[in-house]
Design a protein around this motif. Structure first.
Motif, PDB file in Angstrom:
ATOM      1  N   ALA A   1      -8.774   3.387   3.199  1.00 35.06           N
ATOM      2  CA  ALA A   1      -9.196   2.074   2.700  1.00 35.06           C
ATOM      3  C   ALA A   1     -10.029   1.415   3.791  1.00 35.06           C
ATOM      4  O   ALA A   1      -9.494   1.024   4.836  1.00 35.06           O
ATOM      5  N   THR A   2     -11.338   1.312   3.579  1.00 37.59           N
ATOM      6  CA  THR A   2     -12.249   0.877   4.636  1.00 37.59           C
ATOM      7  C   THR A   2     -12.699  -0.567   4.456  1.00 37.59           C
ATOM      8  O   THR A   2     -12.924  -1.039   3.340  1.00 37.59           O
ATOM      9  N   THR A   3     -12.827  -1.250   5.590  1.00 35.34           N
ATOM     10  CA  THR A   3     -13.450  -2.564   5.649  1.00 35.34           C
ATOM     11  C   THR A   3     -14.548  -2.478   6.695  1.00 35.34           C
ATOM     12  O   THR A   3     -14.263  -2.281   7.876  1.00 35.34           O
TER      13      THR A   3
ATOM     14  N   LEU B   1      -6.075   0.977  11.871  1.00 35.53           N
ATOM     15  CA  LEU B   1      -7.002   1.504  12.876  1.00 35.53           C
ATOM     16  C   LEU B   1      -8.266   0.648  12.886  1.00 35.53           C
ATOM     17  O   LEU B   1      -8.765   0.260  11.838  1.00 35.53           O
ATOM     18  N   ILE B   2      -8.782   0.361  14.098  1.00 39.55           N
ATOM     19  CA  ILE B   2      -9.995  -0.434  14.236  1.00 39.55           C
ATOM     20  C   ILE B   2     -10.958   0.251  15.203  1.00 39.55           C
ATOM     21  O   ILE B   2     -10.552   1.045  16.048  1.00 39.55           O
ATOM     22  N   THR B   3     -12.237  -0.077  15.063  1.00 40.00           N
ATOM     23  CA  THR B   3     -13.197   0.241  16.107  1.00 40.00           C
ATOM     24  C   THR B   3     -13.457  -1.045  16.870  1.00 40.00           C
ATOM     25  O   THR B   3     -13.507  -2.131  16.280  1.00 40.00           O
ATOM     26  N   ILE B   4     -13.626  -0.941  18.185  1.00 39.53           N
ATOM     27  CA  ILE B   4     -13.851  -2.132  18.996  1.00 39.53           C
ATOM     28  C   ILE B   4     -14.626  -1.757  20.254  1.00 39.53           C
ATOM     29  O   ILE B   4     -14.404  -0.696  20.849  1.00 39.53           O
TER      30      ILE B   4
ATOM     31  N   ARG C   1       0.845  -1.193   0.000  1.00 40.01           N
ATOM     32  CA  ARG C   1       0.000   0.000   0.000  1.00 40.01           C
ATOM     33  C   ARG C   1       0.881   1.244   0.000  1.00 40.01           C
ATOM     34  O   ARG C   1       2.000   1.238   0.484  1.00 40.01           O
ATOM     35  N   ALA C   2       0.322   2.294  -0.531  1.00 35.58           N
ATOM     36  CA  ALA C   2       1.025   3.572  -0.484  1.00 35.58           C
ATOM     37  C   ALA C   2       1.166   3.996   0.960  1.00 35.58           C
ATOM     38  O   ALA C   2       0.352   3.646   1.810  1.00 35.58           O
ATOM     39  N   ALA C   3       2.198   4.796   1.234  1.00 33.32           N
ATOM     40  CA  ALA C   3       2.506   5.165   2.608  1.00 33.32           C
ATOM     41  C   ALA C   3       1.361   5.918   3.275  1.00 33.32           C
ATOM     42  O   ALA C   3       1.208   5.874   4.482  1.00 33.32           O
ATOM     43  N   THR C   4       0.551   6.610   2.465  1.00 32.93           N
ATOM     44  CA  THR C   4      -0.530   7.405   3.040  1.00 32.93           C
ATOM     45  C   THR C   4      -1.874   6.676   3.019  1.00 32.93           C
ATOM     46  O   THR C   4      -2.888   7.260   3.364  1.00 32.93           O
ATOM     47  N   GLN C   5      -1.896   5.434   2.597  1.00 34.04           N
ATOM     48  CA  GLN C   5      -3.165   4.695   2.571  1.00 34.04           C
ATOM     49  C   GLN C   5      -3.434   4.099   3.944  1.00 34.04           C
ATOM     50  O   GLN C   5      -2.723   3.224   4.413  1.00 34.04           O
ATOM     51  N   LEU C   6      -4.498   4.572   4.588  1.00 34.10           N
ATOM     52  CA  LEU C   6      -4.846   4.137   5.938  1.00 34.10           C
ATOM     53  C   LEU C   6      -5.856   2.999   5.863  1.00 34.10           C
ATOM     54  O   LEU C   6      -6.960   3.163   5.352  1.00 34.10           O
ATOM     55  N   ALA C   7      -5.463   1.831   6.355  1.00 31.23           N
ATOM     56  CA  ALA C   7      -6.357   0.674   6.381  1.00 31.23           C
ATOM     57  C   ALA C   7      -7.194   0.729   7.660  1.00 31.23           C
ATOM     58  O   ALA C   7      -6.664   0.590   8.765  1.00 31.23           O
TER      59      ALA C   7
END
Length: 376
Positions: free
Chosen positions: A71-73, A95-98, A40-46
């Motif tokens: 980039a969202t899941t 980053l995650i929500t939990i 992934r590109a350095a600025t692509q936030l998963a």
């Protein structure tokens, strides 16, 4: 659960035990080494979490200014996040929500990073009632950042009945067939176990206490409830149509849901108390873009980001500077100016035990008993 804006509270619990969790944690390293994640590109936030919880990051020009591509899941349960991290997501997700109750599981397995509070502007504006919850800390370190919260209070129709004072008020003969009951394993057991068994901690039940609670819930379902709603959104619709006037379990956000439909509802915290919940944001172990993750965290808890959560999802904010930005209905529902008073009746409960052999029922056993309730 579907989309996060389906008007269900954000907790769905997997069947877990320490052995399966640690096996997953061990597998994480092997899978990461195998290089399963695409470059992934350095600025692509998963980002992985509930749909709608990413809205604060999309607001305004944040992504452009921070040079981040999101980039969202999206998930339908917290289980999906845990499963993903166990199966190699750590090292690939930023980053995650939990749900806060899962944080000790993740931190104990080394699946999330401790938060460097010095790198997180705005952390000092988070209400201490949420930031200091023990569940999100371990050995003095913070492992998840408060994001939004709520209480499972008693909802009622003030145009039809006087304000109730006890959960047991919904069992009065005059309300038979007019009681709202929603499919919420955590909320139902946490609400009624203290009443049925006298326990102070509803996630610490012996098998006998658990069975007693489930038996009682079956009685409410069969003899008092109008119907069994699959979501709080559908429960709110029953109120809006005048089919129910009081709830055996409720969510404070329903007041906002109803207001959007032109129906006035109210809620109370009965004398027996209510369950409080909190959703958090966390950084998985080995997040590939740590700087971007911290920028996103700061945006999510900023006053502007929190306003988006209040506006788009009718949910509660955790930043004191966000309170003046939310609408009057939100302030009336969540009573930010009286949080200490609120938490005299609202409880953050620990998660159920995961291992068998102790005095209390495990969550696997809770799930099994809840199936008996669902089938009744």
């Amino acid at each position: 659960m579907g989309e996060r804006n389906d008007q269900r509270p954000p907790f769905s619990f997997p069947s877990l035990n320490r052995r399966t969790l640690m096996m997953g944690a061990a597998a994480t390293g092997a899978l990461s080494l195998a290089g399963l994640g695409a470059a992934r590109a350095a600025t692509q936030l998963a980002w992985m979490g509930w749909q709608g919880y990413d809205d604060p990051l999309k607001a305004g020009s944040f992504l452009k200014d921070a040079d981040i591509e999101l980039a969202t899941t999206y998930i339908s349960s917290n289980e999906e996040v845990i499963t993903k991290l166990q199966a190699g997501g750590a090292g690939q997700i930023d980053l995650i929500t939990i749900y806060f109750g899962h944080v000790p599981i993740l931190s104990g397995a080394g699946l999330v990073e401790p938060i460097d509070e010095a790198k997180l502007p705005g952390i000092d504006k988070v209400f201490p009632q949420f930031l200091n919850v023990e569940t999100i800390r371990k050995d003095g370190k913070l492992y998840a950042v408060p994001f939004t919260w709520g209480t499972l209070s008693m909802v009622y129709d003030p145009g039809a009945i006087a304000a109730p004072t006890s959960w047991k008020d919904c069992l009065k003969d005059e309300f038979k067939g007019k009681v709202a009951m929603t499919d919420d394993i955590t909320g139902l057991i946490s609400t009624w176990a203290p009443i049925v068994t006298g326990t102070k901690t509803p996630t610490r039940l012996t098998m006998d206490q658990l069975k007693q609670t489930i038996d009682f819930l079956i009685t409410i379902k069969k003899e008092h409830a109008r119907t069994f709603s699959p979501s709080y959104g559908e429960s709110t619709d029953l109120f809006a149509r005048g089919e129910v006037v009081i709830s055996a379990i409720g969510w404070d956000a329903q007041v906002g849901f109803a207001a959007a439909k032109g129906k006035k509802l109210a809620f109370v915290m009965p004398q027996e108390g209510v369950m409080a919940f909190m959703d958090t944001l966390a950084i998985p172990r080995g997040a590939p873009h740590l700087d971007a993750a911290y920028k996103a965290l700061a945006q999510a808890i900023s006053p502007e980001g929190q306003k988006v959560i209040a506006t788009n999802l009718t949910q509660a904010v955790i930043n004191s500077d966000a309170v003046p930005l939310v609408d009057d209905v939100n302030r009336q529902v969540y009573r930010y100016d009286a949080l200490d008073e609120l938490f005299k009746l609202a409880r953050f409960n620990p998660f159920w035990p995961l291992e068998e052999g102790g005095e209390f029922a495990t969550f696997d056993q809770v799930q099994e008993e809840y199936q008996r309730f669902l089938k009744a």
